[in-house]
Each structure stands twice: as structure tokens, then as C-alpha cells.
Enzyme design. Sequence first.
Site, PDB file in Angstrom:
ATOM      1  N   CYS A  14       0.872  -1.173   0.000  1.00  0.00           N
ATOM      2  CA  CYS A  14       0.000   0.000   0.000  1.00  0.00           C
ATOM      3  C   CYS A  14       0.909   1.223   0.000  1.00  0.00           C
ATOM      4  O   CYS A  14       2.108   1.098  -0.229  1.00  0.00           O
ATOM      5  CB  CYS A  14      -0.974  -0.011   1.182  1.00  0.00           C
ATOM      6  SG  CYS A  14      -0.215   0.093   2.812  1.00  0.00           S
ATOM      7  N   ASN A  17       2.730   1.246   4.154  1.00  0.00           N
ATOM      8  CA  ASN A  17       3.058  -0.005   4.833  1.00  0.00           C
ATOM      9  C   ASN A  17       2.830   0.048   6.344  1.00  0.00           C
ATOM     10  O   ASN A  17       3.581  -0.540   7.121  1.00  0.00           O
ATOM     11  CB  ASN A  17       4.488  -0.449   4.515  1.00  0.00           C
ATOM     12  CG  ASN A  17       4.811  -1.876   4.944  1.00  0.00           C
ATOM     13  OD1 ASN A  17       5.899  -2.159   5.399  1.00  0.00           O
ATOM     14  ND2 ASN A  17       3.876  -2.781   4.792  1.00  0.00           N
ATOM     15  N   CYS A  19      -0.899   0.447   7.379  1.00  0.00           N
ATOM     16  CA  CYS A  19      -2.345   0.229   7.552  1.00  0.00           C
ATOM     17  C   CYS A  19      -2.829  -0.993   6.761  1.00  0.00           C
ATOM     18  O   CYS A  19      -2.929  -2.093   7.301  1.00  0.00           O
ATOM     19  CB  CYS A  19      -3.142   1.464   7.120  1.00  0.00           C
ATOM     20  SG  CYS A  19      -2.743   2.965   8.020  1.00  0.00           S
ATOM     21  N   ARG A  20      -3.137  -0.795   5.494  1.00  0.00           N
ATOM     22  CA  ARG A  20      -3.779  -1.845   4.695  1.00  0.00           C
ATOM     23  C   ARG A  20      -2.889  -3.049   4.434  1.00  0.00           C
ATOM     24  O   ARG A  20      -3.320  -4.197   4.607  1.00  0.00           O
ATOM     25  CB  ARG A  20      -4.268  -1.265   3.368  1.00  0.00           C
ATOM     26  CG  ARG A  20      -5.329  -0.205   3.540  1.00  0.00           C
ATOM     27  CD  ARG A  20      -5.657   0.487   2.242  1.00  0.00           C
ATOM     28  NE  ARG A  20      -4.535   1.319   1.808  1.00  0.00           N
ATOM     29  CZ  ARG A  20      -4.470   1.955   0.647  1.00  0.00           C
ATOM     30  NH1 ARG A  20      -5.469   1.829  -0.227  1.00  0.00           N
ATOM     31  NH2 ARG A  20      -3.444   2.706   0.343  1.00  0.00           N
ATOM     32  N   SER A  21      -1.661  -2.815   3.994  1.00  0.00           N
ATOM     33  CA  SER A  21      -0.784  -3.947   3.658  1.00  0.00           C
ATOM     34  C   SER A  21      -0.421  -4.750   4.899  1.00  0.00           C
ATOM     35  O   SER A  21      -0.349  -5.980   4.854  1.00  0.00           O
ATOM     36  CB  SER A  21       0.471  -3.475   2.931  1.00  0.00           C
ATOM     37  OG  SER A  21       1.208  -2.549   3.705  1.00  0.00           O
ATOM     38  N   ASP A 131      -7.863   3.507   1.844  1.00  0.00           N
ATOM     39  CA  ASP A 131      -6.866   3.833   2.867  1.00  0.00           C
ATOM     40  C   ASP A 131      -7.555   4.486   4.066  1.00  0.00           C
ATOM     41  O   ASP A 131      -8.129   5.570   3.945  1.00  0.00           O
ATOM     42  CB  ASP A 131      -5.826   4.785   2.275  1.00  0.00           C
ATOM     43  CG  ASP A 131      -4.595   4.934   3.152  1.00  0.00           C
ATOM     44  OD1 ASP A 131      -4.642   4.559   4.343  1.00  0.00           O
ATOM     45  OD2 ASP A 131      -3.581   5.435   2.638  1.00  0.00           O
TER      46      ASP A 131
END
Length: 161
Positions: A14, A17, A19-21, A131
Site C-alpha cells: 500500500c 506499509n 495500515c492496509r498492507s 486507505d
Amino acid sequence: MSAPGKKKSVLFFCLGNICRSTMAEGIMRHLVQQKGEAEQWLIDSAGIGDWFIGSAPHEYTMKILKKNGIVGYKHTGRQIKREDFNTFDYIFGMDHDNLSDVESFKPKSPFSAKLKLLGEYDPEKQLVIVDPYFAGTIDGFEQVYEQCYRCCKNFLESYDK
């Protein structure tokens, strides 16, 4: 698909690196562990930008993972590298901008990884994983968890089919 004897591998990325990933990485690690397949997998995450290199995942990421029974997850933020394209079987981005950024960065020579959106595996057909960082509330992180969980579970179930 991996060659015989080689670990199956997936990299999530993302923007930063944290939050989402990292959410997807934590979920995927948990799912393969539940299946008793942790030793068969190489799972990691990375960011496009360099803002959070060396950082731990966002506090809300960790709270949501813990709330859902995923404990003990640790990650140190890193930036995606060209070598990742030949290390991993799959490299998953979270949105179209992420994918576009990495498309322009990928190696010019042939590489083995399949570059896709993680949302392609969402049974609810939500292609983009938004995000949650800029909203600043935990609610967005909860939505990211739900979507990443669905996607990772579906990907894992379809991996060798």
C-alpha cells in the site's frame, strides 16, 4: 503457483506499509497458521513511499487485529523493491493508484510475480481497499479488516485450484 519444494509466497503493498498492507499480512499469516501451513508460506508487506520505513504497523491496525484474535503479529515497515518481483508469486496492491505506481516501478526484465489488486479476490466485489489513514478513526480500519479478511480467505482457498 510455486515450483515443487518452493514456498508459496505473497507480498501485500500500500502507500506507506502501516495500515492496509500490514492488515492483510497479519490476516494472511493468521489464516495459513490456522490451516497448519505457516511453514509452506513466505508472507510480507511493503509500502510504495519511504515515510514509514522501520515503523511498526499503525496502532489501529494492531487494535483491530487483536480484537479479531490475531495476536503476536510483528512487522517493520519497508519499501517495495524490484527484487520482490522475483521473490514472490503474487504481489497485491490495495487500490488503482498503488497498482499504477508499482506498474511504473516494476523491473523491465521478465519477472515471475503476478501483480494484482487484492480486491480482485473479494467475494463482495469491492475492488478497492480504501486507505483508512487519512480518516483518522478506527471505523475505517475495521472496514479494511473485513475486506482484507474476505480477500485473503478467498485467495487462499483458490490458490492451487
